[in-house]
Motif scaffolding. Structure first.
Motif, mmCIF file in Angstrom:
data_model
loop_
_atom_site.group_PDB
_atom_site.id
_atom_site.type_symbol
_atom_site.label_atom_id
_atom_site.label_comp_id
_atom_site.label_asym_id
_atom_site.label_seq_id
_atom_site.Cartn_x
_atom_site.Cartn_y
_atom_site.Cartn_z
ATOM 1 N N ALA A 59 36.176 52.828 44.925
ATOM 2 C CA ALA A 59 36.097 52.330 46.286
ATOM 3 C C ALA A 59 36.295 50.806 46.591
ATOM 4 C CB ALA A 59 34.767 52.630 46.922
ATOM 5 N N ALA A 60 37.007 50.261 47.697
ATOM 6 C CA ALA A 60 37.297 48.987 47.583
ATOM 7 C C ALA A 60 35.695 48.299 48.049
ATOM 8 C CB ALA A 60 37.921 48.642 48.933
ATOM 9 N N PRO A 61 35.428 47.011 47.754
ATOM 10 C CA PRO A 61 36.246 46.053 47.325
ATOM 11 C C PRO A 61 36.444 46.071 45.917
ATOM 12 C CG PRO A 61 34.381 45.076 48.102
ATOM 13 C CD PRO A 61 34.137 46.489 48.142
ATOM 14 N N PHE A 62 36.010 46.629 44.949
ATOM 15 C CA PHE A 62 36.322 46.904 43.434
ATOM 16 C C PHE A 62 35.350 45.404 42.940
ATOM 17 C CE2 PHE A 62 40.053 48.075 45.783
ATOM 18 C CZ PHE A 62 39.866 49.416 45.679
ATOM 19 N N ALA A 63 34.301 45.535 43.228
ATOM 20 C CA ALA A 63 33.412 44.213 42.882
ATOM 21 C C ALA A 63 33.322 44.242 41.442
ATOM 22 C CB ALA A 63 32.062 44.456 43.284
ATOM 23 N N ARG A 64 33.324 45.244 40.256
ATOM 24 C CA ARG A 64 33.241 45.068 39.042
ATOM 25 C C ARG A 64 34.763 45.113 38.521
ATOM 26 N NH1 ARG A 64 31.034 49.198 36.047
ATOM 27 N NH2 ARG A 64 31.135 50.674 37.753
ATOM 28 N N GLY A 65 35.678 44.814 39.219
ATOM 29 C CA GLY A 65 37.107 44.823 38.638
ATOM 30 C C GLY A 65 37.919 46.255 39.054
ATOM 31 N N ILE A 66 39.186 46.170 38.986
ATOM 32 C CA ILE A 66 39.830 47.732 39.394
ATOM 33 C C ILE A 66 39.894 48.611 38.326
ATOM 34 C CG2 ILE A 66 41.262 46.540 41.139
ATOM 35 C CD1 ILE A 66 43.551 46.569 38.709
ATOM 36 N N GLY A 67 39.451 48.169 36.872
ATOM 37 C CA GLY A 67 39.363 49.047 35.734
ATOM 38 C C GLY A 67 38.070 49.713 35.724
ATOM 39 N N ILE A 350 44.659 45.797 49.819
ATOM 40 C CA ILE A 350 44.980 44.104 49.339
ATOM 41 C C ILE A 350 43.971 43.778 48.310
ATOM 42 C CG2 ILE A 350 44.899 41.802 50.187
ATOM 43 C CD1 ILE A 350 47.583 43.023 51.143
ATOM 44 N N ASP A 351 42.563 44.455 48.536
ATOM 45 C CA ASP A 351 41.496 44.162 47.582
ATOM 46 C C ASP A 351 42.295 44.571 46.089
ATOM 47 O OD1 ASP A 351 39.689 43.071 49.082
ATOM 48 O OD2 ASP A 351 38.699 44.794 49.796
ATOM 49 N N TRP A 352 42.674 45.860 46.234
ATOM 50 C CA TRP A 352 43.212 46.306 44.902
ATOM 51 C C TRP A 352 44.284 45.375 44.366
ATOM 52 C CZ3 TRP A 352 42.020 49.976 41.676
ATOM 53 C CH2 TRP A 352 42.834 50.544 40.872
ATOM 54 N N LEU A 353 45.095 44.928 45.251
ATOM 55 C CA LEU A 353 46.236 43.998 44.736
ATOM 56 C C LEU A 353 45.669 42.846 44.061
ATOM 57 C CD1 LEU A 353 48.895 44.942 47.398
ATOM 58 C CD2 LEU A 353 48.688 45.803 45.258
ATOM 59 N N ILE A 354 44.701 42.256 44.740
ATOM 60 C CA ILE A 354 44.016 41.322 44.391
ATOM 61 C C ILE A 354 43.502 41.405 42.969
ATOM 62 C CG2 ILE A 354 42.099 39.362 44.681
ATOM 63 C CD1 ILE A 354 42.868 39.415 47.686
ATOM 64 N N GLY A 355 42.733 42.684 42.688
ATOM 65 C CA GLY A 355 42.141 42.946 41.572
ATOM 66 C C GLY A 355 43.191 42.935 40.542
ATOM 67 N N LEU A 356 44.292 43.370 40.746
ATOM 68 C CA LEU A 356 45.585 43.454 39.737
ATOM 69 C C LEU A 356 46.078 42.043 39.239
ATOM 70 C CD1 LEU A 356 48.196 46.051 40.924
ATOM 71 C CD2 LEU A 356 46.928 46.064 38.780
ATOM 72 N N ARG A 357 45.983 41.279 40.344
ATOM 73 C CA ARG A 357 46.397 39.870 39.972
ATOM 74 C C ARG A 357 45.403 39.256 38.999
ATOM 75 N NH1 ARG A 357 48.311 35.042 42.966
ATOM 76 N NH2 ARG A 357 46.699 33.582 42.626
ATOM 77 N N SER A 358 44.314 39.501 38.908
ATOM 78 C CA SER A 358 43.157 39.127 38.458
ATOM 79 C C SER A 358 43.336 39.489 36.930
ATOM 80 C CB SER A 358 41.639 39.200 38.901
ATOM 81 O OG SER A 358 40.823 39.152 37.997
ATOM 82 N N GLU A 359 43.392 40.947 36.852
ATOM 83 C CA GLU A 359 43.468 41.560 35.512
ATOM 84 C C GLU A 359 44.699 40.988 34.607
ATOM 85 O OE1 GLU A 359 41.422 43.960 34.317
ATOM 86 O OE2 GLU A 359 40.243 44.064 35.995
ATOM 87 N N TYR A 360 45.945 40.741 35.375
ATOM 88 C CA TYR A 360 47.104 40.446 34.791
ATOM 89 C C TYR A 360 47.246 39.091 34.239
ATOM 90 C CZ TYR A 360 49.421 45.029 34.735
ATOM 91 O OH TYR A 360 49.941 46.242 34.473
ATOM 92 N N THR A 361 46.381 38.329 35.265
ATOM 93 C CA THR A 361 46.337 36.850 34.940
ATOM 94 C C THR A 361 45.633 36.540 33.492
ATOM 95 O OG1 THR A 361 46.204 36.040 37.143
ATOM 96 C CG2 THR A 361 45.448 34.483 35.445
ATOM 97 N N HIS A 362 44.380 37.385 33.302
ATOM 98 C CA HIS A 362 43.868 37.300 32.157
ATOM 99 C C HIS A 362 44.484 37.615 30.763
ATOM 100 C CE1 HIS A 362 40.420 37.119 29.487
ATOM 101 N NE2 HIS A 362 40.305 38.432 29.378
ATOM 102 N N LYS A 363 45.484 38.921 31.053
ATOM 103 C CA LYS A 363 46.323 39.302 30.084
ATOM 104 C C LYS A 363 47.233 38.533 29.744
ATOM 105 C CE LYS A 363 45.716 44.390 30.790
ATOM 106 N NZ LYS A 363 45.887 44.935 29.489
#
Lengths: 492, 492
Positions: A59-67, A350-363
């Motif tokens: 469920a949004a807003p994916f507080a613990r990350g999208i994964g 959009i929350d999901w997409l922001i979560g993706l941004r954060s995951e990919y930035t780290h990778k």
């Protein structure tokens, strides 16, 4: 009302010849209450052996990350789709009786509505008569685009290094291609201008580009370059196919300063939207851009669901082709994806997409950190990507001590040696030459090599597909192989 | 080992030019434990926003009929698919992490295994090197077949009346067609023999046929006719495309004797299998049949899942095409359909198909009963179908009192008048001429009209799509229109 330019003169013979089914004239009576319609070969939904489908998602807003796997009811959103929709149910649902039936080549209105609202949020399209129809993914979309615009023997423009599968789609159809030189930041507009100014034969109708997080180079076109390229499209009357599966894998800029990381984190939805690079669609005053969008990189490839954004007259021809080929996306996909998106809402997505941004930035950071640490930077060059799944490491083949001797001054031989050395060390990156668009325009146009780049080779890696520890280990191994191959001593 | 004949000389230019992706050579290292594979642009399954999907379906053996909504736990089968499969889970499951990922153009092995076992149960294929790959439905499959065998300007053989969408697929590709005369029982082999014996120009490479429950005529080819047609395929070296979506809508024979109905009900699975008409596949000693199979009519059209059965060398070329076009079926479809089929098992699936047979038999009976009761049989002729969704009613246009005067001896004008009259009465059946394959073979071959059939017209109705009371009402209305149009008095 700002209308798109009429570009029907660019259609292929195949597109021009396509007729709508004569049965369509009868189907106007399909829901007529005065007519018993015995015209259609549709099975009754009573015989679809699925009465209810339930899907569990974060469920949004994916507080613990999208994964993160949802652990509580609050963290879980449940999509429940019935065969027959009850009267009191949500208006935005696609029931199984509808999604599993024939029809809706363009896509079900509920999901198209979601995507249109989303598109308006992200791109400011300057003309009015644009629309969206579904595809079964960008690969199918690209095949259908080629069939709709290009006749056998005609030539399209592609990036110098490009997604090999996209090139093979064209090759199979007998479509020729011509490569446009790129640098670290994608297509070089000045080179494209020069090529078009000197073009021999009928001008190309299409430019195929992956402008953001390009495959294989990882490069992204700046807004300025996009504007320059769009201007050339207007001057030389071609259509831009922007294949944008990685658009929402735009990341924070890479910084060496580890403590400064995270400072570019977007604080609000508006900030996120403003952080996104200007799309060709946003520049498209003429209606000469066809955007290929897809859930493959943002939700899941196996959804096999994508969509075109383009002017309506183009979508009409694509619909005629879809009717007699792919027909439509899977109804299971439609019900389940639509159910989830409408439960998340535009904000949740959009929350999901922001979560993706954060995951990919780290990778991406982990990958570039490892390249910096483990690669021989005297002979190798990296360019941290700002979008997508891929990074590249460039090598100067001429700096190899045995370049002129063992490798006969052939950079591809050095490339192959590095590939093999990588494998011997237990790591695989893909040689850049495998993505090289050779060029076979008809009649021939001269492919120029930018002076000074003759001996540059590169490898494509991805940080998307593997856990972070493996990523680092793989790059450590490949780096060690490169040191060895170049006869350099590794400091660490 | 009985090997299929080499038929690669029949491939199109497009099929011959297709190359496998160079990246495939790298993918052999994908699961190598010694290699860190940084080659593939696959998203991590962690980011697929579906953790579990549950589907509720009727449980075999469907005692209350396949259309009954399950009321108890015993009548319900629940398919639960997790993102990541647990070790102790069923071996035949396709987890979401796999189905929603890239790959598996041919289809997931679990579902292919089910379909292969099913195919062996139904068809005795006389050669060994056949196989199955998935499609996204027969429309896509037909488009891919045309691209794989036929060059622009070449001619294929089709049934005189045929599925208009299939014809339009060919037209768009610039493929010409030639119609083969049919009677109540489908293609007339003697006519086909005559046409081929006198053929001008390069022989057609393909015959496209819907042999069972044909669309639009409702006719079904007998085993004898199939044998004769197959022999002609061998003699004249063409491939038979058997498009068989309606194969499992084979029914009990229609009988006027209402009390005798149900006597042909199959008692066992073996009886059911034996009741099915011999497929072209079963006759295929050469490997020159490509069977297009689909779940569209037996489970649900929106599944967008079908499959080819053919010799491996043909499937290899089709796979190359799929890789750069449709890629693969939806992963949701794969997981959900595979989950259900493996829970039903082969036996449960046969139970389902027997249930379908029973439902369609009853619908067909109601339709034909209504035609008999409400149509002017002095001028109209019906032929109860033994398979499929469609029935036809033929009219002799020359028996219309105003045929020579008002309608200028043009049967199509009578057809249109009947169509309009039907609409005026509140019922719609589709005019047969809408399905007429005109023929545009290149160079021209003469299309002969079978003497005595010049003035026959027909309408296609379906009993599939509407509840039984509406079906009867619709036919009653159309019949009344026909009486009126022909100026005949209705007895009832």
């Amino acid at each position: 009302m700002v209308e798109a330019k009429n570009l029907t003169h660019l259609f292929s013979d195949e597109a021009n010849v396509r007729q709508p089914s004569p049965l369509k004239t009868a189907f106007k009576y399909y829901k007529d209450p005065n007519i018993v319609f015995l015209g259609g070969g549709l099975p009754l939904a009573d015989y679809f052996p699925w009465n209810k489908i339930t899907a569990e998602s974060p469920a949004a807003p994916f507080a613990r990350g999208i994964g993160a796997v949802p652990e509580t009811a609050e963290e879980t959103v449940v999509t429940e789709i019935l065969k027959v929709q009850e009267h009191n149910e949500r208006k935005d649902e696609v029931s199984l009786a509808r999604s599993l039936q024939y029809g809706f080549t363009e896509g079900h209105p509920e999901l198209l509505d979601f995507l249109k609202t989303h598109t308006k949020l992200i791109h400011k399209i300057p003309y009015d008569d644009w629309d969206i129809i579904q595809t079964t993914g960008n690969t199918q979309a690209w095949d259908s685009i080629l069939r709709t615009f290009v006749n056998k023997g005609e030539t399209i423009l592609v990036e110098e290094f490009t997604f090999s599968s996209a090139l093979e789609t064209a090759n199979g159809l007998g479509v020729n291609h011509f490569p446009i030189p790129m640098d670290d930041f994608g297509i070089v507009p000045e080179k494209l201008a020069e090529i078009l100014a000197n073009w021999v034969g009928p001008k190309p109708k299409l430019l195929y580009t992956v402008p953001t997080g390009q495959n294989p180079t990882g490069s992204s076109l700046s807004a300025e370059r996009r504007k320059a390229i769009y201007k050339l499209a207007q001057e030389h009357d071609f259509i831009i196919i922007e294949d944008e599966p990685y658009y929402f894998l735009q990341m924070e800029k890479y910084t060496d300063d580890v403590s400064a990381r995270g400072e570019q984190k977007v604080g609000s939805h508006q900030e996120f939207i403003e952080s996104l690079v200007t799309s060709f669609l946003t520049l498209d005053v003429d209606g000469r851009v066809i955007r290929l969008d897809s859930f493959s990189k943002v939700l899941a490839p196996g959804a096999r669901f994508g969509w075109y954004v383009a002017q309506k007259s183009i979508l009409e021809r694509l619909t005629r082709l879809h009717e007699v080929s792919v027909q439509t996306a899977s109804g299971f996909t439609t019900s389940i994806v639509n159910g989830l998106l409408n439960r998340w809402g535009q904000d949740g997505y959009i929350d999901w997409l922001i979560g993706l941004r954060s995951e990919y930035t780290h990778k991406r950071d982990v990958a570039i950190d490892a390249v910096k640490k483990y690669f021989p930077l005297d002979v190798a060059h990296y360019n941290p990507p700002v979008a997508g799944m891929f990074f590249t490491v460039q090598f100067d083949a001429s700096k190899h001590p045995e370049f002129a001797t063992k490798y006969e001054s052939d950079p591809l031989k050095v490339e192959n040696a590095l590939y093999e050395q990588g494998l011997a060390q237990g790591s695989l990156l893909i040689p850049g030459s495998w993505f090289k668009a050779g060029g076979n325009s008809n009649p021939p146009n001269k492919v120029e090599v930018v002076p000074g780049t003759e001996n540059l080779i590169f490898f494509r890696g991805t940080y998307a597909a593997v856990p972070l520890d493996e990523l680092t280990e793989g790059l450590k191994r490949f780096g060690a192989g490169a040191y060895k191959e170049y006869g350099l001593e590794q400091a660490i």
